[in-house]
Write a protein that holds these residues in place. Structure first.
Motif, PDB file in Angstrom:
ATOM      1  N   SER A 401       0.828  -1.208   0.000  1.00  0.00           N
ATOM      2  CA  SER A 401       0.000   0.000   0.000  1.00  0.00           C
ATOM      3  C   SER A 401       0.861   1.256   0.000  1.00  0.00           C
ATOM      4  CB  SER A 401      -0.927   0.011   1.215  1.00  0.00           C
ATOM      5  OG  SER A 401      -1.922  -0.973   1.096  1.00  0.00           O
ATOM      6  N   TYR A 422      -8.302  -1.946  -1.574  1.00  0.00           N
ATOM      7  CA  TYR A 422      -8.587  -2.004  -0.142  1.00  0.00           C
ATOM      8  C   TYR A 422      -9.488  -3.206   0.138  1.00  0.00           C
ATOM      9  CZ  TYR A 422      -6.717   2.721  -0.164  1.00  0.00           C
ATOM     10  OH  TYR A 422      -5.898   3.812  -0.328  1.00  0.00           O
ATOM     11  N   ASN A 432      -7.635   2.689   6.953  1.00  0.00           N
ATOM     12  CA  ASN A 432      -6.724   2.752   5.810  1.00  0.00           C
ATOM     13  C   ASN A 432      -7.273   3.654   4.709  1.00  0.00           C
ATOM     14  OD1 ASN A 432      -4.996   0.968   7.090  1.00  0.00           O
ATOM     15  ND2 ASN A 432      -5.818  -0.844   6.056  1.00  0.00           N
TER      16      ASN A 432
END
Length: 611
Positions: A401, A422, A432
């Motif tokens: 990520s 995600y 996140n």
């Protein structure tokens, strides 16, 4: 000037206040979609996009997912029969459980040529577009003619035994320092390779799996992706390319950097708890700067002057508070990549290296990994192709990520080129998403996200229980649904606020698609703005994809391709995934039968799509 991806965090630094958001509830689904032929416009009062004209009206769009004529107008009758056959076969446990063995046996009995022909008439023809760039062009153009775009997914994998996969994983994921002195360094069990989970394909039914071999293999894999990008750039239509980091990334660095990122975030949470701010959403945790400096000094993390210098420059801390994005900037860009891998030791207050030493070759491997990422992104920009970065296991994902985020910060300045994935079955999914959206807002680049439920649930749960760390997965399917809708609603609100966020709703769940359409109607988000995309796998859920595409929504099929014998692992997983999908619902098969009967009754025995 040459653009270069690095791990610099200085650009994180900003004190622009976050926009206050109302609490979102991801569990409520929209049920008010109106029956229509294909797409139906309904007059409704909505918030005007100008926000100034409260009397403005826009037109709600609702999709009929039961209209088989429109859903399957791109398919001839042979294709419908093939879908019915394949989906039916996927309901037989014996065939699914032994699909790999049965395919190997068929290859021996029928020979390579006849076996490949049989596969193209059945499973391969259903789920794979073709063997190479040229052979997939007809399908790409046909789907586009019916409003459906393509995400190209090169689905070739090594056909390894479990023992071979475990050996490759252990050889590639253990650094030289760990081999020489196991257990000496400050490593957590979660972020270390374990032989019993060395075969990362175990329990995974909907994601490709790659194993690091050597630098030459990484370069060859990258060349394949570059050729894919170049070929895609030749199309007149816009295409996504699906990529995974593992084929061309140094595996130990992914594990190690993931551990560093998680430990720094955990240290921030510890400091937040000391200020009475635990249990809050990530962006709501704003630490008082002076109190934070005192805590760090008492812990002995640095002397007073050093700590003072950390929070100066580029307005960092000038607001009197520090949030998670500001905190992340303390991981500095350094000459040696290995120098990034330092962690705070809470017991003695020192910043310590995660590993005691890195070899010269390991340092080179880490730098080459970043260079490959840079080259891929630049080629995507030059060829007008967008990259969709797949998610992987939680012990790799923080590093993946972060690398993707660095690409977005450089290459998403003018339009969304790089999309991150995600996984909403994770407990931390909302944090996140919200943190990355906030960063994009502060720095002014285009946020791009693909939301999925997740592909590694059984493996993740089993690994957490066996090795002994907290299960990262939501407790049940309903909790995952709520998380998915919560993340989706957050991104939709960001699109509504500034039109710089973009999201792909990658889901076969019809309720989730309806939920998205309902929210778009509420917010006045038009499909023509191309900010909200939809995605499904090739050969599945055509009753969702094609009506959406013909109604003007940006919708994409994940289009796998590769030689028949080299995509057998992918086809094996499609059979496994479809077993659960087809046993859980007869809907797609009943719609296929409905359309086939309609054509026969109307004398359309030789029906051919017209485009």
């Amino acid at each position: 000037a040459k653009r270069r991806i690095c791990l610099s965090q200085g650009r994180f630094r900003s004190t622009v206040a976050s926009k206050q958001r109302k609490e979102v509830e991801g569990g409520k689904e929209e049920q008010q979609l109106v029956e229509c032929t294909v797409v139906k416009a309904v007059q409704a009062d909505l918030i005007s996009q100008t926000k100034n004209n409260t009397d403005a009206q826009t037109r709600k769009i609702a999709i009929d997912f039961d209209n088989t004529h429109e859903a399957y107008k791109s398919k001839d009758n042979i294709e419908l029969l093939r879908s019915l056959l394949v989906f039916k076969l996927c309901t037989f446990d014996f065939l699914v459980d032994k699909n790999k063995e049965l395919m190997d046996l068929s290859k021996k009995v029928f020979g390579k040529r006849l076996f490949e022909r049989l596969m193209k008439m059945t499973f391969y023809g259903q789920f794979v577009a073709g063997e190479d760039h040229n052979s997939i062009k007809p399908l790409i153009h046909k789907n586009q003619a019916f409003g459906v775009g393509s995400v190209l997914d090169y689905s070739v994998e090594e056909d390894l035994t479990q023992e071979e996969a475990e050996k490759k994983e252990m050889d590639s994921c253990v650094s030289e320092a760990e081999k020489e002195s196991p257990g000496v360094d400050h490593r957590e069990k979660k972020y270390k390779a374990h032989r019993q989970f060395g075969d990362r394909r175990g329990g995974v039914v909907s994601a490709r799996t790659y194993f690091y071999a050597d630098e030459a293999k990484c370069d060859a894999q990258m060349e394949t992706f570059l050729n894919c990008i170049k070929a895609s750039g030749e199309h007149t239509i816009k295409i996504f390319i699906c990529i995974k980091w593992c084929p061309f990334c140094f595996s130990p660095f992914q594990l190690q950097f993931s551990e560093v990122l998680v430990k720094w975030r955990r240290f921030f949470n510890l400091l937040a708890a000391q200020q009475g701010k635990s249990g809050m959403d990530a962006l709501e945790q704003k630490l008082e700067l002076e109190q934070l400096k005192e805590s760090l000094t008492k812990l002995g993390v640095g002397n007073k002057d050093d700590i003072e210098n950390w929070f100066t420059g580029e307005k960092l801390g000038s607001s009197g508070t520090i949030d998670l994005l500001d905190w992340n900037s303390l991981i500095n860009d350094r000459t040696k990549i290995s120098n990034l891998l330092v962690i705070p030791n809470v017991e003695n207050g020192q910043l310590e290296p995660l590993l005691r030493k890195f070899t010269v070759e390991e340092e080179k491997q880490m730098k080459r990994m970043l260079q490959r990422v840079d080259v891929l992104a630049k080629h995507a920009v030059d060829n007008g192709v967008r990259l969709m970065v797949d998610a992987e296991q939680t012990y790799f994902q923080p590093a993946i990520s972060r690398l993707t985020l660095e690409m977005q910060r450089i290459f998403n300045r003018e339009k969304p080129i790089i999309f991150n994935t995600y996984q909403c079955y994770l407990k931390e999914a909302y944090d996140n998403v919200s943190v990355d959206v906030e960063l994009s807002r502060r720095e002014g680049w285009y946020f791009g996200a693909k939301l999925v439920r997740g592909a590694y649930m059984y493996q993740e749960r089993s690994r957490a229980e066996e090795i002994g760390y907290e299960d990262p997965i939501n407790p049940d399917y309903e909790a995952t649904n709520r998380m998915y809708h919560k993340c989706l609603e957050f991104v939709l609100e960001e699109i509504d606020h500034n039109r710089k966020a973009n999201v792909m709703v990658a889901s076969h769940n019809e309720d989730t698609v309806k939920f998205t359409l309902g929210k778009m109607n509420e917010m006045g988000l038009s499909p023509t703005e191309k900010k909200v995309y939809f995605g499904q796998l090739l050969g599945m859920c055509d009753q969702i994809s094609f009506p959406l595409g013909q109604a003007g929504f940006p919708v994409y099929k994940y289009v796998p391709y590769g030689p028949v014998n080299e995509v057998i692992p992918y086809l094996s997983r499609r059979a496994l995934e479809n077993r659960g999908f087809m046993k859980g619902s007869q809907r797609e098969r009943s719609l296929l039968w409905k359309e086939l009967k309609r054509r026969l009754l109307n004398g359309q025995i030789l029906y051919k799509p017209v485009y």
